[in-house]
Motif scaffolding. Sequence first.
Motif, PDB file in Angstrom:
ATOM      1  N   ASN A   1       0.188   5.259  -1.743  1.00  0.00           N
ATOM      2  CA  ASN A   1      -0.612   6.115  -0.867  1.00  0.00           C
ATOM      3  C   ASN A   1      -0.045   7.509  -0.599  1.00  0.00           C
ATOM      4  OD1 ASN A   1       1.513   5.562   0.803  1.00  0.00           O
ATOM      5  ND2 ASN A   1       0.308   4.831   2.529  1.00  0.00           N
ATOM      6  N   LYS A   2       0.918   7.952  -1.374  1.00  0.00           N
ATOM      7  CA  LYS A   2       1.460   9.290  -1.158  1.00  0.00           C
ATOM      8  C   LYS A   2       0.431  10.339  -1.569  1.00  0.00           C
ATOM      9  CE  LYS A   2       5.372  12.335  -2.193  1.00  0.00           C
ATOM     10  NZ  LYS A   2       6.644  12.494  -2.943  1.00  0.00           N
ATOM     11  N   ILE A   3       0.123  11.244  -0.635  1.00  0.00           N
ATOM     12  CA  ILE A   3      -0.893  12.267  -0.884  1.00  0.00           C
ATOM     13  C   ILE A   3      -0.277  13.602  -1.282  1.00  0.00           C
ATOM     14  CG2 ILE A   3      -2.717  13.661   0.172  1.00  0.00           C
ATOM     15  CD1 ILE A   3      -3.448  11.283   1.893  1.00  0.00           C
ATOM     16  N   PHE A   4       0.683  14.067  -0.505  1.00  0.00           N
ATOM     17  CA  PHE A   4       1.203  15.425  -0.682  1.00  0.00           C
ATOM     18  C   PHE A   4       2.487  15.421  -1.502  1.00  0.00           C
ATOM     19  CE2 PHE A   4      -1.226  15.475   3.310  1.00  0.00           C
ATOM     20  CZ  PHE A   4      -2.157  16.447   2.993  1.00  0.00           C
ATOM     21  N   PHE A   5       2.511  16.245  -2.541  1.00  0.00           N
ATOM     22  CA  PHE A   5       3.673  16.377  -3.420  1.00  0.00           C
ATOM     23  C   PHE A   5       4.133  17.834  -3.359  1.00  0.00           C
ATOM     24  CE2 PHE A   5       1.609  12.590  -4.781  1.00  0.00           C
ATOM     25  CZ  PHE A   5       2.576  11.797  -5.370  1.00  0.00           C
ATOM     26  N   THR A   6       5.284  18.050  -2.739  1.00  0.00           N
ATOM     27  CA  THR A   6       5.768  19.420  -2.525  1.00  0.00           C
ATOM     28  C   THR A   6       7.198  19.632  -3.024  1.00  0.00           C
ATOM     29  OG1 THR A   6       6.522  18.802  -0.299  1.00  0.00           O
ATOM     30  CG2 THR A   6       4.306  19.736  -0.495  1.00  0.00           C
ATOM     31  N   ASP A   7       7.771  18.608  -3.653  1.00  0.00           N
ATOM     32  CA  ASP A   7       9.193  18.700  -4.009  1.00  0.00           C
ATOM     33  C   ASP A   7       9.440  19.406  -5.335  1.00  0.00           C
ATOM     34  OD1 ASP A   7       7.831  16.579  -5.103  1.00  0.00           O
ATOM     35  OD2 ASP A   7       9.601  15.311  -5.339  1.00  0.00           O
ATOM     36  N   ASP A   8       8.531  19.318  -6.285  1.00  0.00           N
ATOM     37  CA  ASP A   8       8.771  19.884  -7.614  1.00  0.00           C
ATOM     38  C   ASP A   8       7.628  20.844  -7.973  1.00  0.00           C
ATOM     39  OD1 ASP A   8       9.499  20.476 -10.190  1.00  0.00           O
ATOM     40  OD2 ASP A   8       8.952  18.510 -11.019  1.00  0.00           O
ATOM     41  N   PHE A   9       7.866  22.132  -7.776  1.00  0.00           N
ATOM     42  CA  PHE A   9       6.814  23.109  -8.036  1.00  0.00           C
ATOM     43  C   PHE A   9       6.464  23.190  -9.516  1.00  0.00           C
ATOM     44  CE2 PHE A   9       5.108  27.419  -8.709  1.00  0.00           C
ATOM     45  CZ  PHE A   9       4.052  27.380  -7.796  1.00  0.00           C
ATOM     46  N   ASN A  10       7.424  22.855 -10.380  1.00  0.00           N
ATOM     47  CA  ASN A  10       7.158  22.896 -11.815  1.00  0.00           C
ATOM     48  C   ASN A  10       6.236  21.759 -12.264  1.00  0.00           C
ATOM     49  OD1 ASN A  10       8.651  25.194 -12.293  1.00  0.00           O
ATOM     50  ND2 ASN A  10      10.525  24.104 -12.815  1.00  0.00           N
TER      51      ASN A  10
ATOM     52  N   PHE B   1       0.828  -1.203   0.000  1.00  0.00           N
ATOM     53  CA  PHE B   1       0.000   0.000   0.000  1.00  0.00           C
ATOM     54  C   PHE B   1       0.865   1.257   0.000  1.00  0.00           C
ATOM     55  CE2 PHE B   1      -2.821   3.170   2.056  1.00  0.00           C
ATOM     56  CZ  PHE B   1      -3.923   3.065   1.214  1.00  0.00           C
ATOM     57  N   ASP B   2       2.034   1.189   0.622  1.00  0.00           N
ATOM     58  CA  ASP B   2       2.939   2.343   0.695  1.00  0.00           C
ATOM     59  C   ASP B   2       3.392   2.814  -0.683  1.00  0.00           C
ATOM     60  OD1 ASP B   2       2.804   2.559   3.403  1.00  0.00           O
ATOM     61  OD2 ASP B   2       4.630   1.418   3.799  1.00  0.00           O
TER      62      ASP B   2
END
Length: 489
Positions: A220-229, A216-217
């Motif tokens: 299940n990643k919800i938040f993506f903040t590493d690549d603003f582009n 499941f891991d």
Amino acid sequence: MQPIYLLSLIAAYFCVLLLIAYFTGKNDTNDTFFSANKKSPWYIVAFGMIGASLSGVTFISVPGWVQASQFSYMQVVFGYMVGYVVIAYVLIPIYYNLQVTSIYEFLKHRFGPISHKTGFVFFFISRVLGSAFRLFLVASVMQYFIFDAWNVPFEITVIFSILLIWIYTFKGGIKTIVWTDTLQTVFLLSAVFATIYIILNRLNLNVTDIFTSTEFDRYNKIFFTDDFNGKKHFIKSFLGGMFIAIAMTGLDQDMMQKNLTCKNTKEAQWNVLSLGFVLIIVNFVFLTLGALLFIYAEKFGIQIPMVEGNLKTDLLFPEIALKGELSFSIGIIFILGLIAAAYSSADSALTSLTTSYCIDFLDIKKRESSKQRAIRQRTHIGISILLIIVIIIFKYVLKENVISSLLQVAAYTYGPLLGLFAFGIFTKINIKDKYVWLIAIFSVVLSYLLDTNSTSLLKGYQFGYELLIVNGMFTFAGLFLIKDKTIQN
């Protein structure tokens, strides 16, 4: 599951819908068709709108999107909730104060007849394409798992699907839909929870196990903040979701027509706010189902279906439900859920398009009263034929995941609506109404050019759902250029 069983199940389901239509469509008047006589209980409307908001796209395409995007869609859903708050406290009071049947009548009150027609045209294009996307997905599933076995052409499948909708909506209209949506939402949610329960049993897992498993891991990643582009960045998705909700619900006649059947402003507000909260939970459940489907497919060696050489993750859920050697009951559950999800949005779309065309384009209220019902009925038939044509065209041009395509189209078609309504609500400036349609078209073209060239112009930046906001801003700014200084407030 044999095609004849599936077809029998569909027939039985529609018999129930026709029964509801019989009782709700006895009073075949335009007031009933367009506004349900403004007597709908808000909690019935809110519950039914869950199914209409989710649709067949969510039922199939959101779970199928998990492999490529994980749970990033939740970032959009969180934005939806903020958008629903804006709808409840900004837009709904305006609509109720003006006592409109079509929400685009606001543009006529504020700017003039050309703005009114411009709003109608962009809604009409948006809803025809959006409804066609949803029905295309369902017709594709029915074709793949039922009608291909009998060599029935896809075109006949589409005609059959639209005909069923037309039959149970042509008299009662929105009054029928308020109640059929309630039934369809029950089937939709029951199908999702029952499918999760059955798959967990086959995987020998309980609810706690799945959320702590390594399989499941991977999804299940919800938040993506590493690549603003990138398209999936949290800020872009959240703001995009907020404005998608405002545009695709608050500025959409299809969704707001149900709200306007409530008895008063307060009940309509409760309807919208409760809907936003419930959708957070329900969409998370759908994404969880998607992760389970991919885990199950990998464990039991089920291949993602291919159509004309292209992988179709949209078809993984039906592949497992109907061919994945699960229990016979899951096939029944899936079909009921699919039909409920698809037609809960498609039937209201057909009705709202008929309503908007009659009110905004034909100005039916000014026609002879003896002819108004006949005009509405002919329009209902014409819209049905148009949907059939567009769905068939999609068979030959649509390549991507359906929900991704749906939201991309929304960014272009709802942008001018967002700009027009924002300008009308938040400024007191008068404009030269006859030029509004040019500003709207120019905004779409400029948005398209910016989107297609963003990586070179903006150093690798890719537009996601926030393109809707940019499109609205172009329209908002363009309206300043046609300010009418000769009219005093």
